[in-house]
Design a protein around this motif. Sequence first.
Motif, PDB file in Angstrom:
ATOM      1  N   SER A 265      40.440  17.864 113.276  1.00 46.24           N
ATOM      2  CA  SER A 265      39.450  16.922 112.642  1.00 46.24           C
ATOM      3  C   SER A 265      38.034  17.460 112.978  1.00 46.24           C
TER       4      SER A 265
ATOM      5  N   ASN B 182      35.486  15.954 113.223  1.00 45.01           N
ATOM      6  CA  ASN B 182      34.686  14.848 113.784  1.00 45.01           C
ATOM      7  C   ASN B 182      34.892  15.110 115.175  1.00 45.01           C
ATOM      8  N   TYR B 183      35.928  15.756 115.692  1.00 42.41           N
ATOM      9  CA  TYR B 183      35.958  16.172 117.367  1.00 42.41           C
ATOM     10  C   TYR B 183      35.257  17.418 117.544  1.00 42.41           C
TER      11      TYR B 183
ATOM     12  N   GLU C  11      39.261  23.446 112.263  1.00 35.47           N
ATOM     13  CA  GLU C  11      38.102  22.911 112.533  1.00 35.47           C
ATOM     14  C   GLU C  11      37.472  23.568 113.787  1.00 35.47           C
TER      15      GLU C  11
ATOM     16  N   ASN D 275      36.202  23.133 117.017  1.00 33.94           N
ATOM     17  CA  ASN D 275      36.203  22.090 118.167  1.00 33.94           C
ATOM     18  C   ASN D 275      35.346  22.089 119.221  1.00 33.94           C
TER      19      ASN D 275
END
Length: 316
Positions: free
Chosen positions: A250, A252-253, A272, A274
């Motif tokens: 994600s 967004n994380y 992604e 992190n």
Amino acid sequence: MASEATLSACKTILASSIAKVYAEEIKTGLANLGRKPKLVGFLANTDPAARMYANWTGKTCEDHGFSFELREVPKEELEDFIVQANEDDSVDGIMIYFPVFGNRQDQYLQQIVSKDKDVEGLTHLYVQNLYHNVRYLDEEKAKKSILPCTPLALVKILEYLGVYNLILPYGNRLYGKTITIINRSEIVGRPLAALLANDGAVVYSFDIDSVQKFARGDGIKLRSHRVNDVDVTIDEIAKISDVIITGVPSANYKFPTEAVKDGAICVNFSTEKNFSTDVKTKASLYVASVGKVTITMLMRNLLRLIGNKSGKTSSL
């Protein structure tokens, strides 16, 4: 805001640098084999990430002297095509780009692949061996079991970074290490936690709704680890963790930088990012991606499968 001097205290390690170590091993293995091994990849979905991975796999394999063939097939017919590849003597290894159906049928498809061609180490025999810490397929210890590529890549990265104490015997080389993993998928997170616990680490595995502790079991035999549900927070465990590994798919994380123990090693295997850039203010070593090491392990596994089938002891 962190100063430039603070950020430079952390060393960023490129996956390509680690992959080069094993690329030489693979080059030697190919020279000894005397032919181009053939890997077949099955693509039965429209996932852009899967296609990108397939294209990248093909290019990397060809660059290293392997033959790669991508077979795009309807998902309803994939099982038949896998069986055909199993029976084709010209095919040395098989891999499937998941998800296909996105449910338990995908687990079934993993079991269709012949263990002699399962380059990803996902068939039952290899999975069982991993969890029970069985490292060989024979009593003579000539044929090594196959490990899934990304968990194996992460183990090799930690070895490269000096996390493993190579002076100690197998099963103890991570003794005294505490490791946090933010991912408990059946493909990467869970098998990785088991591998690290089997080597002596205490591993805290964080998923969306639970935390599990993986640690070596009691008794004389080192063939298994124990898993217990625990009630702890990421902040509590990260602050005592020597290594933090993330794999959250994600954008967004972001792992909380303030929770990172000073001098910890941080590794991200998600596509992604992190970790935020400021993780370099806390970590001593940082690996932002592992893909190149993963594909190197894929080729390494293929050579090992060929060696196992021929009965020749593998040095890989």
